[in-house]
Design a protein around this motif. Structure first.
Motif, PDB file in Angstrom:
ATOM      1  N   HIS A 281       0.829  -1.206   0.000  1.00  0.00           N
ATOM      2  CA  HIS A 281       0.000   0.000   0.000  1.00  0.00           C
ATOM      3  C   HIS A 281       0.863   1.256   0.000  1.00  0.00           C
ATOM      4  O   HIS A 281       0.533   2.256  -0.656  1.00  0.00           O
ATOM      5  N   ALA A 282       1.955   1.193   0.748  1.00  0.00           N
ATOM      6  CA  ALA A 282       2.851   2.351   0.783  1.00  0.00           C
ATOM      7  C   ALA A 282       3.433   2.629  -0.596  1.00  0.00           C
ATOM      8  O   ALA A 282       3.506   3.781  -1.029  1.00  0.00           O
ATOM      9  N   ALA A 283       3.816   1.562  -1.288  1.00  0.00           N
ATOM     10  CA  ALA A 283       4.382   1.735  -2.632  1.00  0.00           C
ATOM     11  C   ALA A 283       3.340   2.295  -3.606  1.00  0.00           C
ATOM     12  O   ALA A 283       3.646   3.151  -4.449  1.00  0.00           O
ATOM     13  N   GLN A 284       2.087   1.802  -3.486  1.00  0.00           N
ATOM     14  CA  GLN A 284       1.021   2.290  -4.356  1.00  0.00           C
ATOM     15  C   GLN A 284       0.756   3.774  -4.113  1.00  0.00           C
ATOM     16  O   GLN A 284       0.594   4.572  -5.054  1.00  0.00           O
ATOM     17  N   LEU A 285       0.693   4.157  -2.850  1.00  0.00           N
ATOM     18  CA  LEU A 285       0.457   5.556  -2.519  1.00  0.00           C
ATOM     19  C   LEU A 285       1.634   6.431  -2.931  1.00  0.00           C
ATOM     20  O   LEU A 285       1.467   7.601  -3.311  1.00  0.00           O
ATOM     21  N   HIS A 286       2.847   5.854  -2.857  1.00  0.00           N
ATOM     22  CA  HIS A 286       4.020   6.588  -3.309  1.00  0.00           C
ATOM     23  C   HIS A 286       3.906   6.894  -4.798  1.00  0.00           C
ATOM     24  O   HIS A 286       4.161   8.030  -5.246  1.00  0.00           O
ATOM     25  N   ALA A 287       3.490   5.884  -5.568  1.00  0.00           N
ATOM     26  CA  ALA A 287       3.311   6.096  -7.010  1.00  0.00           C
ATOM     27  C   ALA A 287       2.250   7.151  -7.284  1.00  0.00           C
ATOM     28  O   ALA A 287       2.399   8.016  -8.156  1.00  0.00           O
ATOM     29  N   ARG A 288       1.141   7.079  -6.546  1.00  0.00           N
ATOM     30  CA  ARG A 288       0.065   8.065  -6.718  1.00  0.00           C
ATOM     31  C   ARG A 288       0.529   9.459  -6.355  1.00  0.00           C
ATOM     32  O   ARG A 288       0.144  10.450  -7.002  1.00  0.00           O
ATOM     33  N   LEU A 289       1.380   9.517  -5.345  1.00  0.00           N
ATOM     34  CA  LEU A 289       1.923  10.811  -4.923  1.00  0.00           C
ATOM     35  C   LEU A 289       2.780  11.419  -6.029  1.00  0.00           C
ATOM     36  O   LEU A 289       2.693  12.616  -6.324  1.00  0.00           O
ATOM     37  N   VAL A 290       3.593  10.588  -6.662  1.00  0.00           N
ATOM     38  CA  VAL A 290       4.454  11.087  -7.742  1.00  0.00           C
ATOM     39  C   VAL A 290       3.622  11.557  -8.927  1.00  0.00           C
ATOM     40  O   VAL A 290       3.885  12.602  -9.539  1.00  0.00           O
TER      41      VAL A 290
ATOM     42  N   LEU B  79       3.065  15.594   2.846  1.00  0.00           N
ATOM     43  CA  LEU B  79       2.861  14.291   2.211  1.00  0.00           C
ATOM     44  C   LEU B  79       4.152  13.466   2.220  1.00  0.00           C
ATOM     45  O   LEU B  79       4.142  12.265   2.488  1.00  0.00           O
ATOM     46  N   LEU B  80       5.265  14.105   1.919  1.00  0.00           N
ATOM     47  CA  LEU B  80       6.545  13.394   1.908  1.00  0.00           C
ATOM     48  C   LEU B  80       6.879  12.872   3.304  1.00  0.00           C
ATOM     49  O   LEU B  80       7.328  11.721   3.462  1.00  0.00           O
ATOM     50  N   THR B  81       6.650  13.691   4.314  1.00  0.00           N
ATOM     51  CA  THR B  81       6.933  13.274   5.690  1.00  0.00           C
ATOM     52  C   THR B  81       6.095  12.065   6.074  1.00  0.00           C
ATOM     53  O   THR B  81       6.582  11.098   6.676  1.00  0.00           O
ATOM     54  N   GLN B  82       4.800  12.095   5.714  1.00  0.00           N
ATOM     55  CA  GLN B  82       3.932  10.979   6.061  1.00  0.00           C
ATOM     56  C   GLN B  82       4.284   9.720   5.268  1.00  0.00           C
ATOM     57  O   GLN B  82       4.165   8.608   5.779  1.00  0.00           O
ATOM     58  N   LEU B  83       4.716   9.892   4.043  1.00  0.00           N
ATOM     59  CA  LEU B  83       5.125   8.737   3.247  1.00  0.00           C
ATOM     60  C   LEU B  83       6.372   8.089   3.862  1.00  0.00           C
ATOM     61  O   LEU B  83       6.451   6.855   4.001  1.00  0.00           O
ATOM     62  N   VAL B  84       7.350   8.892   4.218  1.00  0.00           N
ATOM     63  CA  VAL B  84       8.569   8.378   4.854  1.00  0.00           C
ATOM     64  C   VAL B  84       8.227   7.672   6.168  1.00  0.00           C
ATOM     65  O   VAL B  84       8.741   6.588   6.472  1.00  0.00           O
ATOM     66  N   SER B  85       7.316   8.288   6.926  1.00  0.00           N
ATOM     67  CA  SER B  85       6.886   7.686   8.190  1.00  0.00           C
ATOM     68  C   SER B  85       6.194   6.349   7.964  1.00  0.00           C
ATOM     69  O   SER B  85       6.377   5.395   8.726  1.00  0.00           O
ATOM     70  N   LEU B  86       5.390   6.259   6.889  1.00  0.00           N
ATOM     71  CA  LEU B  86       4.681   5.014   6.576  1.00  0.00           C
ATOM     72  C   LEU B  86       5.661   3.911   6.193  1.00  0.00           C
ATOM     73  O   LEU B  86       5.550   2.775   6.653  1.00  0.00           O
TER      74      LEU B  86
ATOM     75  N   LEU C  90      12.920   0.595   5.594  1.00  0.00           N
ATOM     76  CA  LEU C  90      13.782   1.759   5.803  1.00  0.00           C
ATOM     77  C   LEU C  90      14.508   2.156   4.524  1.00  0.00           C
ATOM     78  O   LEU C  90      14.731   3.350   4.269  1.00  0.00           O
ATOM     79  N   ALA C  91      14.879   1.172   3.688  1.00  0.00           N
ATOM     80  CA  ALA C  91      15.559   1.489   2.426  1.00  0.00           C
ATOM     81  C   ALA C  91      14.637   2.281   1.507  1.00  0.00           C
ATOM     82  O   ALA C  91      15.060   3.253   0.854  1.00  0.00           O
ATOM     83  N   ASP C  92      13.344   1.882   1.451  1.00  0.00           N
ATOM     84  CA  ASP C  92      12.381   2.617   0.626  1.00  0.00           C
ATOM     85  C   ASP C  92      12.146   4.021   1.170  1.00  0.00           C
ATOM     86  O   ASP C  92      11.977   4.976   0.400  1.00  0.00           O
ATOM     87  N   ALA C  93      12.116   4.136   2.505  1.00  0.00           N
ATOM     88  CA  ALA C  93      11.943   5.459   3.114  1.00  0.00           C
ATOM     89  C   ALA C  93      13.104   6.369   2.743  1.00  0.00           C
ATOM     90  O   ALA C  93      12.921   7.550   2.424  1.00  0.00           O
TER      91      ALA C  93
END
Length: 568
Positions: free
Chosen positions: A28-37, A48-55, A62-65
């Motif tokens: 879900h995090a990856a999907q939302l990351h794509a939607r964010l981009v 949004l970036l802060t919440q994505l990193v937190s997610l 941690l590598a994706d963050a």
């Protein structure tokens, strides 16, 4: 292209909901990351970036963050960095500190980021903490209790209590957390008197900074280490006055440990009986106290009472119970505990594995000890290897003990001071003088272990058994510490073995001053006189023993009655 305010609110709500989930989904995090981009482009909204990193961090990615931060670096703010630095602080302190340094180059430092990186300083060289302090001093005022308490803690964990105290003194209004951090820092660094002094200061604050579980438990730990039971009793009275004596299990456990370690077993048992809430630490402390008082049967009974009360034993519980059964020489009891260890999955514990080896060895079952070692051998733990070397040495297999030590070195496992005591003793009883010299030099020159009196006594005993009395005496003369009773006792035995009357008399006189109640020294001197035909002198020594009402302990063999222990 920037995201519309509606898109920002929608994505923020989705990210927040996922982040609050008990088990955030990386997919879900990856999907939302794509939607964010897609919706926000290369420069998303900082929130949004802060919440994505937190997610990503909450999902363990941690590598994706880190990749998300680097991909949208221009949108990152202090909170973005603080979230990621906090997530990386313990598993990757060096990387967390690098991110902190990068943020300092482009952003104005804030308290959240400083607090986050201070958690990483515990796993880094002390210089890193000083660098954080230097930057924090410019951007964060001393009235920020949270940040400066973190600095007090960082210096304490680095072992620099002078700097820790200085930071504390600079705080205008330190709170309870600040006082507790300073007190616990002193206790952990074995500066017990300073910890007691801080507690006195804290207690003098009255209602401004009330005592709590952390402060009381911390000072009791210092009392335990320093052996100051009188001060501990005063702390006990303070805890009872503010309702912490039996209301907080951590305080009760600290009190129990303090009384037990200070030799006040009766007070410890009274407190234990009065406790309504007992956790596994409570039981472990009282069982260890029984073992310290040589009440091994009572320790086993308490272990079984703990299990009956529904408290699940941990690795410390099993290790202490095995120690008690070893002292009782009860193979059956130890084997039953071994079965419980296998069922509960604590066989991987280094302490339990070494305790199993020791238990079987003391019960005379060297084959079972070897099997227990082979199960634990894959862990490459110095405790298990040392226990097996000691088991072989104590069962009269000195050559095998030396071979085991060589295998340990081949596996690249660094021996500790206990390992060297066992292997030097093996060399002594097996007549391996050259090997003993080699291992003593290995200990001091390669492994940089400072010899204790036990190591010196083993070497003197080794020379004495080999008939090298002059070398034993020369070795003692070159010691960096004053020889104690164990070293001189080994030399006296060497004098007996080598029939050296003059040196024997000289050494015996020193021993009579150091330990006047040890009958073994008198007997050895009398035997030296007898071996030289000096029967009158031998009679004088025995008369002097009777005058002091000293009696040689009769030799005995210990026979274990399993019927006495099977009911435990």
């Amino acid at each position: 292209m920037s995201a519309s305010s509606g898109s920002v609110r929608e994505l923020t709500a989705l990210l927040s909901a996922l982040r609050r989930a008990r088990h955030p989904s990386p997919a879900h995090a990856a999907q939302l990351h794509a939607r964010l981009v897609v919706s926000a482009g290369a420069r998303p909204h900082p929130v949004l970036l802060t919440q994505l990193v937190s997610l990503y961090a909450a999902a363990g990615r941690l590598a994706d963050a880190l990749r998300a931060l680097r991909a949208h670096l221009a949108a990152a703010n202090l909170r973005t960095y603080a979230v990621l630095v906090s997530a990386l602080a313990r598993p990757h302190p060096g990387l967390a500190f690098s991110l902190f340094a990068g943020a300092c180059r482009g952003l104005r430092l804030g308290p959240h980021l400083v607090s986050a990186v201070l958690a990483a300083c515990a796993g880094l060289p002390p210089l890193c903490g000083r660098q954080v302090h230097a930057r924090a001093a410019k951007a964060v005022p001393p009235r920020d209790v949270f940040v400066y308490t973190g600095l007090v803690d960082a210096y304490a964990k680095a072992g620099d209590m002078a700097a820790s105290r200085k930071v504390f003194d600079e705080m205008p209004c330190p709170g309870a957390a600040s006082w507790n951090t300073l007190l616990v820092g002193y206790a952990r660094n074995k500066m017990c008197l300073e910890a007691l002094s801080v507690f006195r200061e804290l207690a003098g604050q009255g209602r401004e900074v009330p005592l709590d579980q952390v402060s009381v438990s911390g000072v009791l730990s210092a009392c335990s280490s320093a052996g100051t039971v009188d001060f501990g009793r005063q702390v006990h009275a303070c805890a009872a006055k503010v309702g912490l004596e039996l209301g907080a299990v951590c305080v009760s456990n600290a009190l129990l440990d303090m009384y037990a370690r200070c030799g006040c077993s009766r007070e410890a048992l009274v407190l234990f009986d009065a406790m309504d809430c007992r956790d596994v630490i409570t039981w472990n402390v009282v069982i260890c106290a029984c073992i310290h008082e040589s009440c091994f049967k009572e320790a086993c009974i308490l272990f079984q009472s703990m299990v009956r009360d529904g408290v699940l034993p941990d690795d410390v519980s099993y290790a202490t119970a095995l120690q008690a059964s070893a002292c009782l020489l009860s193979w059956a009891l130890g084997a039953s505990i071994h079965a419980s260890v296998i069922k509960t999955g604590f066989l991987d514990s280094d302490g339990v594995a070494s305790s199993l080896i020791t238990m079987y060895s003391k019960c005379g079952s060297l084959g079972d000890a070897l099997q227990a070692f082979e199960v634990a051998e894959d862990h490459f733990c110095v405790m298990s290897w040392t226990a097996m070397i000691t088991a072989l040495q104590q069962n009269g297999h000195g050559l095998q003990a030396v071979d085991m030590f060589e295998k340990m070195l081949e596996h690249g496992i660094p021996p500790d001071h206990i390992t060297f005591v066992s292997v030097l003793s093996s060399c002594s009883h097996s007549g391996l003088v050259e090997q003993g010299r080699k291992y003593f030099n290995l200990m001091t020159q390669v492994h940089k272990i400072t010899p204790s009196t036990e190591h010196y006594a083993c070497m003197v005993d080794m020379f004495g058994r080999a008939g090298l009395l002059s070398e034993a005496k020369q070795f003692i003369d070159q010691m960096r510490v004053k020889p104690d009773a164990s070293v001189l006792g080994a030399l006296l035995s060497a004098c007996m073995n080598c029939r050296d009357l003059e040196m024997g008399e000289e050494v015996a006189k020193k021993l009579f001053v150091i330990e006047p109640g040890n009958t073994g020294n008198y007997v050895l001197l009398a035997n030296i006189y007898t071996s030289h035909g000096r029967l009158e002198k031998a009679k004088e020594v025995r008369k002097w023993m009777r005058f002091q009402e000293l009696r040689k302990e009769k030799g005995c063999s210990l026979v274990n009655d399993e019927s006495q222990t099977s009911m435990l």
